[in-house]
Design a protein around this motif. Structure first.
Motif, short mmCIF file in Angstrom:
data_model
loop_
_atom_site.label_atom_id
_atom_site.label_comp_id
_atom_site.label_asym_id
_atom_site.label_seq_id
_atom_site.Cartn_x
_atom_site.Cartn_y
_atom_site.Cartn_z
N GLN A 57 -59.72 58.95 55.25
CA GLN A 57 -60.53 59.07 56.25
C GLN A 57 -61.61 60.33 56.27
O GLN A 57 -61.00 61.36 56.69
N THR A 80 -54.00 61.95 51.71
CA THR A 80 -54.31 61.60 52.82
C THR A 80 -53.16 62.06 53.97
O THR A 80 -51.80 62.06 53.29
N TYR A 82 -52.53 59.80 56.14
CA TYR A 82 -52.29 58.44 56.60
C TYR A 82 -51.34 57.57 55.64
O TYR A 82 -51.85 57.56 54.66
N ASN A 83 -50.35 56.74 55.96
CA ASN A 83 -49.51 56.11 55.21
C ASN A 83 -49.90 54.67 55.22
O ASN A 83 -49.10 53.58 55.00
N THR A 84 -51.11 54.15 55.65
CA THR A 84 -51.27 53.00 55.92
C THR A 84 -52.29 52.42 55.13
O THR A 84 -52.83 51.05 55.41
N TYR A 85 -52.55 52.98 54.08
CA TYR A 85 -53.69 52.47 53.27
C TYR A 85 -53.23 52.03 51.88
O TYR A 85 -54.07 52.17 50.76
#
Length: 253
Positions: A57, A80, A82-85
């Motif tokens: 992001q 990152t 974020y662990n959603t990608y």
């Protein structure tokens, strides 16, 4: 190895740069890029990158847009918060996924993974190139010395006098059995090509003479410590992916 970092937070980008260079002293950082737009412009004129570390992001969008636009074939290590990608990352030539805050150990592990993959794909290139490389190796004489330049003097330093080569702060040094240290012009890859198999590449920082190895000790996480026959203040580790090769090398040379 040329590395490009894509990270919109400048302090984080600088910290990542320091960590990569500490883990991989032979690397060069080609650029610190802070946005999707900046990265797309950079890669239009810079196609010689070996590895990319990228946040996902960014301030002006997701970094996946960069790799779509440049038709990317360069391996990417995503770093990152974020662990959603995960699925998108590995569709975009991702080879590893590190969650922030990153640690030096996580960066080292990711670089080891890159090294393993790079060696695998290099080993499996077409037969013609392999045969050509083999022929060049056979007809190219091995070196017996490195050249040391001191002021107006050019001094040949024989390989037999060198206990190890190492990298420190971007410079390559020869460390002798008499405990002297000299700067040399070649990098470790060039020295390995010139002096193997008498010398073994223990890790990214050290190339060790077989005659300098007294013994080895098992270490945490299947690594090994190389114990030298000469005094040396730093600990030299052989990574777990190389321990079997190292033991075989000890028995043969």
């Amino acid at each position: 190895m040329k590395v490009v970092i894509i990270e919109d937070e400048k302090p984080t980008a600088k910290d990542l740069k320091r960590t990569i260079l500490a883990a991989e002293p032979g690397a060069t950082i080609g650029a610190l890029l802070h946005s999707v737009e900046e990265a797309i412009e950079y890669f239009k004129d810079n196609a010689d990158t070996d590895l990319i570390f990228s946040d996902i992001q960014l301030g002006d969008g997701l970094s996946f847009e960069i790799f779509k636009r440049m038709d990317n074939q360069v391996p990417v290590i995503f770093c990152t918060a974020y662990n959603t990608y995960f699925s998108e990352a590995f569709e975009a030539t991702g080879i590893d996924y590190i969650l922030k805050p990153f640690s030096k150990a996580a960066i080292e592990k990711a670089l080891e993974k890159y090294d393993t993959l790079e060696k695998w794909f290099t080993r499996n290139k077409d037969t013609y190139k392999e045969q050509l490389s083999l022929l060049e190796t056979k007809i190219t004489p091995k070196k017996n010395a490195v050249i040391i330049r001191q002021r107006d003097k050019i001094i040949p330093l024989e390989a037999a006098a060198i206990a190890l080569f190492f990298v420190d702060n971007g410079y390559t040094f020869a460390y002798t059995f008499s405990q002297e240290k000299f700067i040399v012009n070649e990098n470790l890859e060039e020295l390995e090509n010139s002096f193997a198999p008498s010398f073994f590449r223990a890790n990214r920082q050290y190339l060790v003479n077989r005659k300098a190895v007294k013994d080895a000790t098992h270490f945490f996480n299947r690594k090994m410590i190389v114990n030298l026959s000469v005094p040396y203040k730093e600990q030299i580790l052989v990574g777990k992916l190389k321990t079997s090769l190292f033991v075989e090398w000890l028995s043969q040379y």
